[in-house]
Design a protein around this motif. Structure first.
Motif, short mmCIF file in Angstrom:
data_model
loop_
_atom_site.label_atom_id
_atom_site.label_comp_id
_atom_site.label_asym_id
_atom_site.label_seq_id
_atom_site.Cartn_x
_atom_site.Cartn_y
_atom_site.Cartn_z
N ARG A 115 -68.95 -8.10 -43.15
CA ARG A 115 -67.79 -8.00 -42.28
C ARG A 115 -67.18 -6.60 -42.34
O ARG A 115 -67.35 -5.89 -43.35
CB ARG A 115 -66.70 -9.00 -42.69
CG ARG A 115 -67.11 -10.46 -42.67
CD ARG A 115 -67.35 -10.97 -41.26
NE ARG A 115 -67.52 -12.41 -41.23
CZ ARG A 115 -68.69 -13.04 -41.41
NH1 ARG A 115 -69.80 -12.34 -41.63
NH2 ARG A 115 -68.74 -14.37 -41.34
N CYS A 165 -70.72 -14.25 -35.75
CA CYS A 165 -70.12 -14.72 -37.00
C CYS A 165 -69.01 -13.78 -37.47
O CYS A 165 -67.95 -14.22 -37.93
CB CYS A 165 -71.17 -14.85 -38.09
SG CYS A 165 -72.61 -15.85 -37.63
N SER A 169 -65.34 -15.53 -37.46
CA SER A 169 -64.95 -15.92 -38.82
C SER A 169 -64.87 -14.67 -39.69
O SER A 169 -65.71 -14.43 -40.55
CB SER A 169 -65.98 -16.90 -39.40
OG SER A 169 -65.60 -17.34 -40.68
N ARG A 171 -63.03 -13.75 -42.19
CA ARG A 171 -62.67 -13.81 -43.62
C ARG A 171 -63.48 -14.84 -44.40
O ARG A 171 -63.21 -15.08 -45.57
CB ARG A 171 -61.18 -14.13 -43.76
CG ARG A 171 -60.27 -13.02 -43.24
CD ARG A 171 -58.80 -13.37 -43.44
NE ARG A 171 -57.96 -12.27 -43.00
CZ ARG A 171 -57.58 -12.06 -41.74
NH1 ARG A 171 -57.98 -12.90 -40.78
NH2 ARG A 171 -56.81 -11.04 -41.41
N TRP A 173 -67.65 -16.87 -44.69
CA TRP A 173 -69.00 -17.11 -44.19
C TRP A 173 -68.97 -18.33 -43.27
O TRP A 173 -68.28 -19.31 -43.52
CB TRP A 173 -69.95 -17.41 -45.34
CG TRP A 173 -70.32 -16.26 -46.21
CD1 TRP A 173 -69.49 -15.37 -46.81
CD2 TRP A 173 -71.64 -15.89 -46.60
NE1 TRP A 173 -70.19 -14.46 -47.55
CE2 TRP A 173 -71.53 -14.76 -47.45
CE3 TRP A 173 -72.91 -16.40 -46.33
CZ2 TRP A 173 -72.64 -14.14 -48.02
CZ3 TRP A 173 -74.02 -15.78 -46.91
CH2 TRP A 173 -73.87 -14.66 -47.73
N THR A 174 -69.76 -18.30 -42.21
CA THR A 174 -69.90 -19.47 -41.36
C THR A 174 -70.92 -20.43 -41.98
O THR A 174 -71.70 -20.04 -42.87
CB THR A 174 -70.37 -19.08 -39.96
OG1 THR A 174 -71.69 -18.50 -40.05
CG2 THR A 174 -69.41 -18.08 -39.32
#
Length: 342
Positions: A115, A165, A169, A171, A173-174
């Motif tokens: 991220r 992802c 999302s 913050r 993990w998906t």
């Protein structure tokens, strides 16, 4: 001692492409146990860097002034900085590293869990959530980093077929990322074990990525990785400008250097030792522990017809006038070949 540090910092510059001041500060800040180009502080950082290198090699849709589109690297034990050449290349890198899920193939593309975690005035920082592994992308102002993200989305993302992802999302993990990681990164899997044992090679090369354009006439590079016979294998294919500057054997010599090189040994060489002749060359290097193999395949060739003339001139202007001054040379290669290694 100051003179010695200066010599080491100038040597480091060849590997990293840093400025003189950056290299000197880095060398001055090294601990006694650290080498001029420090290794990663954790296996997670090492594995991330190995994946980043493969991403830089495998996913190319545009020509750049520097072989990988990276002008310099700044390696530290806990993070590596990559100075990206342009907004276009930055968009490519972000698209290929940040994870997205493709339901039609039940696959996650990119690095699961990666991220954008921090934004600076001239850089962004990427981190694998829940791990210490970090990557800093530099070289562009903050507005252009935002623009690079939007360019990646508009150029390559199909909103109807891809689930981003990293955006949906930010913050955590998906579920798809966790499933992909459990399936393809199982620590009990033999293939995964081989990849992780050999990750030091990809990480080490990324930390020395500037060699491609500081000691040799490389104008483009790509490649891929695999694993076989218990060893990780990295194939690096490099294109070199005909009759312009020092050739690919300088890269190999620098990788074998005892101060800033990697723990590799030249195992096989094929090709003509006269680099002006223009034949392809192959250098196969591996470590004593037989955990990783570097297969460097160098071709002397003319620029592709699709490469803009002004970009080619920019490439020619940055080609170094001299190569790596010690270690391997064409005459040494000729001697090596005479002992049956070709």
């Amino acid at each position: 001692m100051r003179a010695q540090h200066q010599d080491v910092s100038l040597l480091r510059r060849l590997y990293t492409g840093e400025s003189v001041q950056q290299a000197r500060r880095a060398v001055d800040g090294l601990q006694n146990s650290q080498t001029a180009i420090p290794e990663t502080a954790s296996p997670a950082q090492q594995f991330l860097e190995a994946r980043v290198l493969v991403g830089l090699l495998e996913f190319r849709n545009l020509y750049t002034r520097f072989p990988l589109g990276i002008s310099a690297v700044q390696p530290r034990p806990d993070v590596i900085g990559l100075s990206v050449e342009s907004e276009e290349r930055a968009a490519e890198i972000l698209f290929n590293l940040l994870p997205s899920y493709v339901p039609a193939h039940n696959e996650v593309h990119g690095v699961p869990g990666l991220r954008i975690t921090r934004r600076h005035q001239t850089a962004i920082e990427l981190q694998v959530l829940g791990e210490s592994a970090r990557l800093r992308l530099t070289g562009l102002p903050s507005t252009l980093w935002r623009s690079a993200e939007e360019r990646a989305l508009s150029n390559w993302v199909d909103a109807d077929s891809m689930h981003l992802c990293w955006r949906f999302s930010p913050r955590a993990w998906t579920a798809e990322e966790r499933e992909h990681h459990a399936r393809w990164e199982n620590p009990d899997d033999q293939y995964v074990q081989v990849k992780r044992r050999g990750a030091w090679l990809g990480s080490g090369l990324l930390r020395r990525a500037a060699l491609l354009h500081t000691v040799a006439n490389t104008f483009m590079a790509d490649g891929h990785h695999s694993a076989a016979f218990g060893m990780a294998r990295l194939v690096l294919q490099s294109s070199h400008a005909r009759a312009q500057g020092p050739g690919p054997h300088n890269v190999v010599a620098a990788l074998l250097d005892p101060v800033c090189g990697l723990p590799l040994e030249l195992k096989r060489y094929r090709g003509d030792t006269d680099e002006n002749y223009g034949s392809d060359q192959q250098f196969v290097l591996e470590d004593a522990g037989k955990t990783a193999v570097l297969d460097l395949r160098a071709a002397v060739e003319r620029p592709p017809s699709r490469l803009a003339p002004e970009l080619w001139q920019a490439i020619v202007r940055r080609i170094p006038r001299s190569g790596f001054t010690s270690g391997l040379s064409p005459s040494v290669l000729a001697s090596f070949c005479s002992h049956g290694a070709a």
